[in-house]
Design a protein around this motif. Structure first.
Motif, short mmCIF file in Angstrom:
data_model
loop_
_atom_site.label_atom_id
_atom_site.label_comp_id
_atom_site.label_asym_id
_atom_site.label_seq_id
_atom_site.Cartn_x
_atom_site.Cartn_y
_atom_site.Cartn_z
N ARG A 100 -28.48 49.45 33.41
CA ARG A 100 -29.16 50.51 33.12
C ARG A 100 -29.12 51.83 33.85
N SER A 101 -28.25 51.62 34.94
CA SER A 101 -27.94 52.73 35.50
C SER A 101 -26.47 53.08 35.60
N GLN A 102 -25.98 54.14 36.17
CA GLN A 102 -24.50 54.42 36.49
C GLN A 102 -23.77 53.35 37.45
N ALA A 103 -24.74 53.16 38.53
CA ALA A 103 -24.33 52.12 39.37
C ALA A 103 -24.13 50.57 38.77
N ASP A 104 -24.85 50.19 37.94
CA ASP A 104 -24.93 49.15 37.13
C ASP A 104 -23.44 49.14 36.30
N ILE A 105 -23.39 50.23 35.55
CA ILE A 105 -22.00 50.29 34.85
C ILE A 105 -20.73 50.20 35.81
N ASP A 106 -20.84 51.02 36.99
CA ASP A 106 -19.72 51.13 37.84
C ASP A 106 -19.56 49.59 38.43
N ALA A 107 -20.41 48.75 38.52
CA ALA A 107 -20.11 47.57 39.14
C ALA A 107 -19.49 46.48 38.17
N LEU A 108 -19.46 46.89 36.95
CA LEU A 108 -18.81 45.92 36.01
C LEU A 108 -17.37 45.85 35.91
#
Length: 341
Positions: A100-108
């Motif tokens: 749900r956040s930019q950090a979540d997307i970056d972690a994928l």
């Protein structure tokens, strides 16, 4: 291939009768499926090549269909990217760590082919068992559908969180979709290298999108995936709920086959598509609950509409429901296999 009716029809060649396979043909309507399911978790079944092969072969052995489809799940790509995936009886899939956040997307992560090797291993076991009898279809979830599960954390009725990301944070949505699209193309190419004979892209929740949003947030990524596939001699099927609306746009991605839901006349839709794109469908799966005379009548009605068309694969507009009687499914397939143009 002993029986190549499916491949011929997928490449828009004439066949002596329509080939048949059905979405969810290896599943909960089969008592034999439950004999396996009661021993293992769903993810164990997907991740153990011998068990995945056992389930894949059930409709081959019990229904005598014209194509097998790999037993797996559309969300294995989301798990491989870093999603904490589980399946609970009566609840369905859940991601414990929604995106749900930019950090979540970056972690994928996107270089995850090694985490999906179990699928390639299953394909090799299945092809040994099929031994050239019929083709094997591989598949993957489309980026928008996988995204919706990652963002919502599971199934959703209204896709509220997903749509908020699309509309409030479109750049983030596109980053997430681009990552899923890369993984999906790599994953389908892994399946092709392992030996599948066709692939299908499932956009199970596309009907939640408006026309413009489908073009921007779904279609463009499916087109990108298809353009990156090693598809020589491998037909590509594009499926979405909502294909009765979106099929003309879906054709722009140049799949070999478009799978059509039951809300449209199949012949009319075929005539709206470019030459050389086959159609798959489109019996309402609820017909399989009805009396056998109704099942036969509806199948023959569809065949009468499609009788002059090359490039027609019989399927349902969506998957078999869990409580449809097995005997009705078997009867439908027998009716189809006895038919001759």
């Amino acid at each position: 291939m002993n029986n190549d009716l499916f491949l011929k029809a997928a490449f828009s060649q004439k066949t002596e009768r329509p080939p048949v396979w059905m979405m969810r043909q290896a599943g909960r309507f089969m008592p034999q499926y439950w004999e396996i399911k009661n021993k293992y978790s769903f993810l164990e079944m997907c991740k153990t090549p011998e068990i995945a092969a056992d389930v894949t072969m059930l409709p081959v052995d019990l229904l005598d269909i014209d194509a097998a489809i790999l037993f797996s799940d559309i969300l294995v790509t989301g798990e491989a990217m870093g999603g904490d995936l589980s399946f609970t009886q009566g609840v369905g899939p859940k991601f414990a760590n929604p995106v749900r956040s930019q950090a979540d997307i970056d972690a994928l992560e996107t270089d995850v082919a090694d985490r999906l090797q179990y699928v390639a291993d299953a394909i090799k076991v299945i092809q040994q068992r099929l031994n050239g009898k019929i083709p094997l279809i591989g598949f993957a979830g489309a980026p928008f559908t996988v995204m919706s599960y990652l963002v919502e954390g599971g199934s959703s009725r209204d896709f509220k969180l997903t749509k908020l990301m699309l509309h409030n944070e479109p750049e983030m949505a596109h980053q997430l979709l681009a990552k899923i699209a890369k993984v999906t193309a790599d994953y389908l190419n892994l399946q092709i290298a392992a030996g599948v004979n066709a692939v299908q892209i499932f956009d199970s929740w596309a009907q939640a999108l408006s026309w413009d949003d489908y073009r921007e947030f779904s279609h463009r990524y499916i087109a990108e995936i298809i353009s990156n596939l090693n598809r020589k001699d491998i037909p590509v099927i594009s499926f979405c709920k909502g294909s009765s609306v979106f099929a003309p746009m879906m054709a722009e991605a140049e799949p070999d086959v478009i799978s059509i839901d039951w809300n449209v006349d199949l012949l009319d839709m075929k005539k709206r598509l470019p030459q050389g794109i086959a159609v798959q469908g489109n019996l309402d799966p609820h017909i399989l609950y009805t009396d056998k005379r109704v099942i036969k009548d509806r199948i023959y009605r569809l065949f009468d509409r499609m009788k002059d068309e090359a490039g027609f694969i019989f399927n349902l507009g969506h998957g078999i429901m869990p409580d449809i009687p097995f005997d009705n499914v078997k009867y439908a397939i027998d009716v189809i296999k006895e038919f001759k143009y």
